[in-house]
Write a protein that holds these residues in place. Structure first.
Motif, PDB file in Angstrom:
ATOM      1  N   ARG A  79       0.720  -1.120  -0.027  1.00  0.00           N
ATOM      2  CA  ARG A  79       0.594  -0.213   0.054  1.00  0.00           C
ATOM      3  C   ARG A  79       1.215   1.364  -0.133  1.00  0.00           C
ATOM      4  NH1 ARG A  79      -2.979   2.382   5.191  1.00  0.00           N
ATOM      5  NH2 ARG A  79      -4.640   4.306   4.067  1.00  0.00           N
ATOM      6  N   TYR A  80       0.805   2.401  -0.745  1.00  0.00           N
ATOM      7  CA  TYR A  80       2.433   2.877  -1.623  1.00  0.00           C
ATOM      8  C   TYR A  80       1.536   4.569  -1.167  1.00  0.00           C
ATOM      9  CZ  TYR A  80       0.207   4.103  -5.552  1.00  0.00           C
ATOM     10  OH  TYR A  80      -0.681   4.438  -7.074  1.00  0.00           O
ATOM     11  N   ALA A  81      -0.035   4.050  -0.950  1.00  0.00           N
ATOM     12  CA  ALA A  81      -0.296   5.839  -0.782  1.00  0.00           C
ATOM     13  C   ALA A  81      -2.240   5.411  -0.258  1.00  0.00           C
ATOM     14  CB  ALA A  81      -0.720   6.523  -1.969  1.00  0.00           C
ATOM     15  N   LYS A  82      -2.335   6.829   0.034  1.00  0.00           N
ATOM     16  CA  LYS A  82      -3.902   6.537   0.973  1.00  0.00           C
ATOM     17  C   LYS A  82      -5.094   7.119  -0.088  1.00  0.00           C
ATOM     18  CE  LYS A  82      -1.932   6.527   5.301  1.00  0.00           C
ATOM     19  NZ  LYS A  82      -1.763   7.285   6.824  1.00  0.00           N
ATOM     20  N   LYS A  83      -3.827   7.952  -1.054  1.00  0.00           N
ATOM     21  CA  LYS A  83      -5.232   8.598  -2.258  1.00  0.00           C
ATOM     22  C   LYS A  83      -4.732   8.449  -3.213  1.00  0.00           C
ATOM     23  CE  LYS A  83      -1.883  13.185  -1.730  1.00  0.00           C
ATOM     24  NZ  LYS A  83      -1.717  14.267  -1.265  1.00  0.00           N
ATOM     25  N   ASP A  84      -5.726   9.145  -4.366  1.00  0.00           N
ATOM     26  CA  ASP A  84      -5.574   8.376  -5.816  1.00  0.00           C
ATOM     27  C   ASP A  84      -3.631   9.353  -6.344  1.00  0.00           C
ATOM     28  OD1 ASP A  84      -5.173   7.357  -8.696  1.00  0.00           O
ATOM     29  OD2 ASP A  84      -7.406   8.071  -8.558  1.00  0.00           O
ATOM     30  N   VAL A  85      -3.277   8.792  -6.612  1.00  0.00           N
ATOM     31  CA  VAL A  85      -2.220   9.066  -7.007  1.00  0.00           C
ATOM     32  C   VAL A  85      -1.160   8.181  -7.895  1.00  0.00           C
ATOM     33  CG1 VAL A  85      -1.450  10.888  -5.147  1.00  0.00           C
ATOM     34  CG2 VAL A  85      -0.238   9.111  -4.954  1.00  0.00           C
ATOM     35  N   PRO A  86      -0.140   8.261  -9.108  1.00  0.00           N
ATOM     36  CA  PRO A  86       0.524   7.173 -10.151  1.00  0.00           C
ATOM     37  C   PRO A  86       1.437   6.880  -8.949  1.00  0.00           C
ATOM     38  CG  PRO A  86       0.494   9.515 -11.285  1.00  0.00           C
ATOM     39  CD  PRO A  86       0.592   9.833  -9.131  1.00  0.00           C
ATOM     40  N   VAL A  87       1.461   5.465  -9.171  1.00  0.00           N
ATOM     41  CA  VAL A  87       2.096   4.213  -8.468  1.00  0.00           C
ATOM     42  C   VAL A  87       3.675   4.923  -8.677  1.00  0.00           C
ATOM     43  CG1 VAL A  87       2.707   2.886 -10.354  1.00  0.00           C
ATOM     44  CG2 VAL A  87       2.617   1.582  -8.870  1.00  0.00           C
ATOM     45  N   THR A  88       4.143   5.416  -9.531  1.00  0.00           N
ATOM     46  CA  THR A  88       5.835   6.029  -9.685  1.00  0.00           C
ATOM     47  C   THR A  88       5.730   6.982  -9.338  1.00  0.00           C
ATOM     48  OG1 THR A  88       4.257   8.006 -11.664  1.00  0.00           O
ATOM     49  CG2 THR A  88       5.903   5.760 -12.789  1.00  0.00           C
ATOM     50  N   ALA A  89       4.638   7.504  -8.262  1.00  0.00           N
ATOM     51  CA  ALA A  89       5.166   7.882  -6.749  1.00  0.00           C
ATOM     52  C   ALA A  89       5.815   7.733  -5.595  1.00  0.00           C
ATOM     53  CB  ALA A  89       3.958   9.092  -6.431  1.00  0.00           C
ATOM     54  N   ALA A  90       5.770   5.331  -5.415  1.00  0.00           N
ATOM     55  CA  ALA A  90       5.506   5.279  -4.218  1.00  0.00           C
ATOM     56  C   ALA A  90       6.938   5.019  -4.264  1.00  0.00           C
ATOM     57  CB  ALA A  90       5.154   3.448  -4.898  1.00  0.00           C
ATOM     58  N   ARG A  91       6.997   5.527  -3.019  1.00  0.00           N
ATOM     59  CA  ARG A  91       7.921   5.086  -1.935  1.00  0.00           C
ATOM     60  C   ARG A  91       8.623   4.265  -0.733  1.00  0.00           C
ATOM     61  NH1 ARG A  91      11.266  11.119  -1.333  1.00  0.00           N
ATOM     62  NH2 ARG A  91      10.774  11.160  -3.889  1.00  0.00           N
ATOM     63  N   LEU A  92       9.446   3.952  -0.609  1.00  0.00           N
ATOM     64  CA  LEU A  92       9.596   3.044   0.640  1.00  0.00           C
ATOM     65  C   LEU A  92       9.973   4.184   1.923  1.00  0.00           C
ATOM     66  CD1 LEU A  92       9.692   0.536  -1.389  1.00  0.00           C
ATOM     67  CD2 LEU A  92      11.392  -0.477  -0.289  1.00  0.00           C
ATOM     68  N   ARG A  93       9.225   3.373   3.079  1.00  0.00           N
ATOM     69  CA  ARG A  93       9.715   4.069   4.117  1.00  0.00           C
ATOM     70  C   ARG A  93      10.934   4.289   4.294  1.00  0.00           C
ATOM     71  NH1 ARG A  93       5.035   3.136   8.446  1.00  0.00           N
ATOM     72  NH2 ARG A  93       2.891   4.478   6.767  1.00  0.00           N
ATOM     73  N   ARG A 112      18.772   3.451  -4.102  1.00  0.00           N
ATOM     74  CA  ARG A 112      18.721   3.962  -2.330  1.00  0.00           C
ATOM     75  C   ARG A 112      18.670   5.077  -2.065  1.00  0.00           C
ATOM     76  NH1 ARG A 112      21.567   0.638   1.475  1.00  0.00           N
ATOM     77  NH2 ARG A 112      21.167  -1.370  -0.023  1.00  0.00           N
ATOM     78  N   GLU A 113      19.335   6.069  -2.797  1.00  0.00           N
ATOM     79  CA  GLU A 113      19.216   7.469  -2.748  1.00  0.00           C
ATOM     80  C   GLU A 113      18.334   8.088  -1.601  1.00  0.00           C
ATOM     81  OE1 GLU A 113      20.455   7.444  -7.210  1.00  0.00           O
ATOM     82  OE2 GLU A 113      21.032   5.497  -5.300  1.00  0.00           O
ATOM     83  N   ASP A 114      16.897   7.614  -2.445  1.00  0.00           N
ATOM     84  CA  ASP A 114      15.663   8.124  -2.330  1.00  0.00           C
ATOM     85  C   ASP A 114      14.657   7.501  -1.970  1.00  0.00           C
ATOM     86  OD1 ASP A 114      14.497   7.366  -4.752  1.00  0.00           O
ATOM     87  OD2 ASP A 114      14.496   9.578  -5.311  1.00  0.00           O
ATOM     88  N   ARG A 115      15.073   6.087  -2.609  1.00  0.00           N
ATOM     89  CA  ARG A 115      13.914   5.109  -1.696  1.00  0.00           C
ATOM     90  C   ARG A 115      12.629   5.534  -2.482  1.00  0.00           C
ATOM     91  NH1 ARG A 115      14.068   8.539   2.087  1.00  0.00           N
ATOM     92  NH2 ARG A 115      11.197   8.149   2.416  1.00  0.00           N
ATOM     93  N   SER A 116      12.523   5.663  -3.829  1.00  0.00           N
ATOM     94  CA  SER A 116      11.744   5.395  -4.572  1.00  0.00           C
ATOM     95  C   SER A 116      12.030   3.770  -5.630  1.00  0.00           C
ATOM     96  CB  SER A 116      12.412   7.134  -5.973  1.00  0.00           C
ATOM     97  OG  SER A 116      13.007   6.826  -6.072  1.00  0.00           O
ATOM     98  N   LEU A 117      10.896   3.911  -6.270  1.00  0.00           N
ATOM     99  CA  LEU A 117      10.644   2.691  -7.111  1.00  0.00           C
ATOM    100  C   LEU A 117      11.691   2.922  -8.668  1.00  0.00           C
ATOM    101  CD1 LEU A 117       8.140   1.079  -5.236  1.00  0.00           C
ATOM    102  CD2 LEU A 117      10.037   0.499  -5.281  1.00  0.00           C
TER     103      LEU A 117
END
Length: 201
Positions: free
Chosen positions: A96-110, A182-187
């Motif tokens: 679960r990468y977000a609580k609202k409808d944003v693109p999956v390309t915005a997903a970022r790990l904690r 690794r630098e910004d935790r993005s996918l």
């Protein structure tokens, strides 16, 4: 929906003859996980979303493993006290990468550490960009999460990434393969495509 022709070419490459069934089961399971978490929130009458969040986290694994275990040849594996399904050599892992409808390309790990990050690094696609050798001594990577030894080294990862909230339910659902920067935790998605959300609260 059992006809493999109704699945995408990518899904057929990943799951073979099971592709259409997997593509139908996954959305249904995640909608059920949301409904269970929604019911838990209503049951405890809290002002915060703790019951929903914790309930959804647990239910997503339970629903997916139960739903996918009905398919032939599926292996169930325990990772960090959660059961996940390995279908046709691919572990199907919810995120679960977000609580609202944003693109999956915005997903970022904690975090760049922990089971999820290690799972992506060890079983996701090879990085598209090879790290440059600048002659600098970099610290060694930590040992991967011990539970990953329960997966065969050649098991691949399919990330099921979804946006979901208490009020709206599952608003976006995609699956595919991604590497972790690794630098910004993005996918960095090598492939992602939507899954049809069939029914919803």
């Amino acid at each position: 929906m059992s006809d493999a022709l109704s699945a995408s070419p990518w899904a057929r490459t990943i799951f073979g003859s099971l592709a259409a069934e997997v593509a139908a089961i996954v959305p249904t399971c995640l909608v059920r996980a949301h409904e269970r978490a929604h019911g838990g929130h209503e049951g405890v009458h809290t002002q915060t979303l703790e019951a929903y969040g914790h309930g959804l986290y647990a239910a997503q694994y339970e629903e997916l493993s139960a739903g996918l275990s009905q398919l032939p040849g599926v292996e169930l594996v325990r990772l960090q006290a959660r059961t996940v399904a390995v279908v046709a050599g691919h572990v199907v892992y919810p995120y679960r990468y977000a609580k609202k409808d944003v693109p999956v390309t915005a997903a970022r790990l904690r975090s760049v550490s922990g089971l999820r990050a290690d799972l992506i690094r060890r079983h996701g696609p090879d990085p598209r960009q090879v790290e440059l050798d600048l002659g600098i001594e970099l610290p060694d990577e930590d040992e991967p999460h011990a539970d990953l030894a329960r997966l065969s080294p050649d098991t691949k990862l399919v990330l099921v990434a979804y946006a979901c909230s208490l009020a709206e339910g599952v608003v976006r659902l995609e699956w595919g393969s991604a590497e972790l920067r690794r630098e910004d935790r993005s996918l960095i998605w090598h492939h992602h495509e939507p899954l049809l959300i069939r029914w919803q609260r």
